[in-house]
Design an enzyme around this catalytic site. Structure first.
Site, PDB file in Angstrom:
ATOM      1  CB  CYS A 115      -4.762   8.177   2.277  1.00 18.46           C
ATOM      2  SG  CYS A 115      -4.126   8.640   3.479  1.00 18.46           S
ATOM      3  CG  HIS A 164      -9.364  10.179   2.644  1.00 19.29           C
ATOM      4  ND1 HIS A 164      -9.687   8.791   2.654  1.00 19.29           N
ATOM      5  CD2 HIS A 164      -8.502  10.264   3.679  1.00 19.29           C
ATOM      6  CE1 HIS A 164      -8.400   8.745   3.434  1.00 19.29           C
ATOM      7  NE2 HIS A 164      -8.030   9.060   3.657  1.00 19.29           N
TER       8      HIS A 164
HETATM    9  N1  GLN Z   1      -1.969   6.364   9.135  1.00 16.79           N
HETATM   10  C1  GLN Z   1      -1.465   7.086   7.700  1.00 16.79           C
HETATM   11  C2  GLN Z   1      -1.053   8.484   7.649  1.00 16.79           C
HETATM   12  O1  GLN Z   1      -1.408   8.752   9.055  1.00 16.79           O
HETATM   13  C3  GLN Z   1      -2.833   7.371   6.151  1.00 16.79           C
HETATM   14  C4  GLN Z   1      -3.963   7.824   6.795  1.00 16.79           C
HETATM   15  C5  GLN Z   1      -5.043   7.994   6.291  1.00 16.79           C
HETATM   16  O2  GLN Z   1      -4.962   6.542   5.479  1.00 16.79           O
HETATM   17  N2  GLN Z   1      -6.341   8.420   6.406  1.00 16.79           N
HETATM   18  O3  GLN Z   1      -0.443   8.903   7.099  1.00 16.79           O
END
Ligand code: GLN
Length: 252
Positions: A102, A203
């Site tokens: 992510c 995740h």
């Molecule tokens: N901030 C990034 C987004 O919103 C990554 C979010 C995350 O790592 N879950 O896409």
């Protein structure tokens, strides 16, 4: 070759920004890499690569770069470019592997742009760009992976992101989305594979429910030492969890 032959061989996991880029159970990926390396007979250790001066990375076999909200990405993207880019590129060129999830995945690309237009330049080790939308993509993800010989060929996880990632010609998708939004909610692709880098939005954490991907990373990292055959481990518990997510995703 198996555990007996790999005995006492050192195996190093490099954890990028453990204090800031570590959400939705990402730490579980570190635990999985260390435990499986030990079960394969390796002597595993973790080096934490936080903000600040570049630390030696030559010994790192597998890097892990977790996710983070826009605020955390804003706190690290400059450090990544200034202190980590060169040594990361050198290590990856020498056969080290990278798993990025992510927010980490996004900053390995050319840039990440937030929903309100803030742009955080990445380090361009993968040919992707990311621009956030207003609506977050949240939920289970099931992917038909495009990694030769990966068994099972599915990967399961959980996504929560506003970023929409688009792959350039140098990058291949990690796989086809069977459930969830994936990279951008429109091209039915998830993640990215380029050289020794795997990026994903999954995740959960990812590796405990996908032990086959953990072994894929460990074996590839050992390849530069002339052996990549790992002992067979009993993954019945891990694969039961994998199967459960597959079923749940089908029910929904
Ligand atoms: N901030 C990034 C987004 O919103 C990554 C979010 C995350 O790592 N879950 O896409």
């Amino acid at each position: 070759m198996g555990a007996a032959i790999l005995g006492n061989m050192k195996f190093t996991v490099g954890w990028l920004y453990p204090d800031l880029m570590n959400i939705y159970g990402d730490r579980g990926n570190i635990l999985t890499l260390v435990k499986r390396a030990e079960w394969h007979g390796l002597e595993a250790r973790v080096v934490e690569l936080g903000r600040g001066e570049a630390q030696p990375m030559e010994d790192v076999d597998v890097f892990f770069f977790g996710g983070g909200q826009d605020r955390e990405q804003a706190l690290i993207y400059d450090d990544l470019r200034q202190f980590k880019r060169e040594s990361l590129q050198a290590s990856l060129a020498q056969g080290a592997q990278m798993l990025a999830v992510c927010g980490g995945y996004q900053l390995l690309g050319h840039y990440y742009q937030t929903a309100d237009g803030q742009r955080y330049d990445g380090i361009g080790v993968i040919d992707v760009i990311t621009e956030a939308g207003r609506k977050r993509f949240i939920g289970d993800v099931v992917v038909q992976a495009e990694i030769d010989g990966l068994t099972p060929s599915t990967l399961v996880g959980f996504e929560n992101h506003s970023g929409r990632t688009f792959l350039g010609p140098e990058a291949q998708p990690l796989g086809k989305v069977l459930r969830g939004k994936g990279n951008n909610g429109s091209d039915h692709r998830e993640g990215c594979i380029q050289g020794n880098v795997i990026g994903t939005y999954m995740h959960g954490s990812l590796l405990p429910k996908n032990p086959h991907l953990a072994d894929h990373l460990i074996a590839r990292a050992l390849r530069r030492r002339g052996d990549d055959a790992l002992s067979h481990l009993d993954d019945s518990t891990e694969l039961a969890a994998h199967g459960w997510i597959l079923q749940r995703a089908q029910r929904r």
